[in-house]
Design a protein around this motif. Structure first.
Motif, mmCIF file in Angstrom:
data_model
loop_
_atom_site.group_PDB
_atom_site.id
_atom_site.type_symbol
_atom_site.label_atom_id
_atom_site.label_comp_id
_atom_site.label_asym_id
_atom_site.label_seq_id
_atom_site.Cartn_x
_atom_site.Cartn_y
_atom_site.Cartn_z
ATOM 1 N N LEU A 12 0.707 -1.312 0.050
ATOM 2 C CA LEU A 12 -0.001 0.038 -0.101
ATOM 3 C C LEU A 12 0.919 1.396 0.114
ATOM 4 N N ARG A 16 1.216 4.242 -2.947
ATOM 5 C CA ARG A 16 0.890 5.398 -2.775
ATOM 6 C C ARG A 16 2.115 6.468 -3.202
ATOM 7 N N ALA A 26 -5.192 9.340 -1.141
ATOM 8 C CA ALA A 26 -5.620 7.793 -1.446
ATOM 9 C C ALA A 26 -6.854 7.743 -0.675
ATOM 10 N N CYS A 30 -10.103 5.899 -2.682
ATOM 11 C CA CYS A 30 -10.484 4.560 -2.149
ATOM 12 C C CYS A 30 -11.562 4.516 -1.448
ATOM 13 N N VAL A 32 -11.924 5.069 1.752
ATOM 14 C CA VAL A 32 -11.453 4.272 3.007
ATOM 15 C C VAL A 32 -10.814 5.561 3.878
ATOM 16 N N LEU A 37 -6.258 3.518 6.247
ATOM 17 C CA LEU A 37 -5.180 3.414 5.324
ATOM 18 C C LEU A 37 -3.693 3.520 6.300
ATOM 19 N N GLU A 41 -1.129 0.538 6.310
ATOM 20 C CA GLU A 41 0.535 0.921 6.006
ATOM 21 C C GLU A 41 1.161 0.394 7.308
ATOM 22 N N THR A 51 -12.650 -3.868 2.248
ATOM 23 C CA THR A 51 -11.929 -2.558 2.213
ATOM 24 C C THR A 51 -10.755 -2.876 1.453
ATOM 25 N N LYS A 54 -11.796 -2.087 -2.103
ATOM 26 C CA LYS A 54 -12.004 -0.790 -2.106
ATOM 27 C C LYS A 54 -10.552 -0.163 -2.638
ATOM 28 N N ILE A 55 -9.543 -0.573 -1.903
ATOM 29 C CA ILE A 55 -8.105 -0.083 -1.887
ATOM 30 C C ILE A 55 -7.813 -0.476 -3.367
#
Ligand code: MN
Length: 184
Positions: A12, A16, A26, A30, A32, A37, A41, A51, A54-55
């Motif tokens: 992730l 990013r 982000a 997403c 989210v 997030l 991470e 989730t 979605k990401i």
């Protein structure tokens, strides 16, 4: 089976950084929260599969981008050795063939424990799923209707609309899901 929170968090962060996206940016892409997030991470939180999707959709990458892949040198991939629980969901995920742009698809073996249900939000436009039941009985929500699928049944459907998977039985249900992504 092993925990892959680290892999997920690092992936992730990498995605990013590649896009020079802030956590805010982000979060917006997403749908989210920024806090969530950040936790993912840092490996502090294991997201649900919903989730994670979605990401993946927000970054326009495949699901397998987040799931530790089998080594390339592996000629024979065995589901038994690849099954993992990449999210906080109880579903077991074995990435038999992780996404490869050359082929445009990823193939998972998925195990739904007894009583499991998951409603999936639409994936990116054009994404198509191919579900083949390997063991047990499962139900698939397509076009607003739950269909019962027995061993050997195969269904292709447009996954850019709501869909779902459920196992109302007392035994695990195992299926293959080939997810096809249109070329970007
Ligand atoms: Mn799906």
């Amino acid at each position: 089976m092993h925990s892959l929170g680290d892999h997920l968090g690092q992936t992730l962060k990498q995605l990013r950084n590649d896009r020079s996206w802030s956590l805010d940016r982000a979060a917006q892409a997403c749908g989210v929260s920024k806090a969530m997030l950040g936790q993912i991470e840092r490996g502090e939180s294991s997201p649900t599969l919903a989730t994670l999707w979605k990401i993946a959709d927000g970054f326009k990458v495949s699901l397998s981008a987040f799931i530790a892949a089998p080594p390339d040198a592996l000629d024979v991939r065995h589901a038994e050795q690849l099954r993992q629980r990449p999210t906080s969901d109880d579903m077991l995920v074995a990435p038999l063939f992780p996404f490869d742009p050359q082929y445009g698809f990823e193939l998972f073996e998925l195990t739904l424990p007894a009583g499991y249900q998951r409603l999936s939000e639409p994936h990116q436009a054009g994404v198509t799923e191919h579900v083949t039941v390997i063991r047990g009985v499962m139900e698939l929500l397509v076009n607003g209707q739950w269909q019962t699928l027995r061993e050997g049944a195969a269904v292709r459907f447009a996954a850019d609309r709501p869909h779902g998977y459920r196992n109302s039985g007392g035994q695990p249900a195992v299926f293959h899901n080939l997810i096809w992504y249109p070329a970007p």
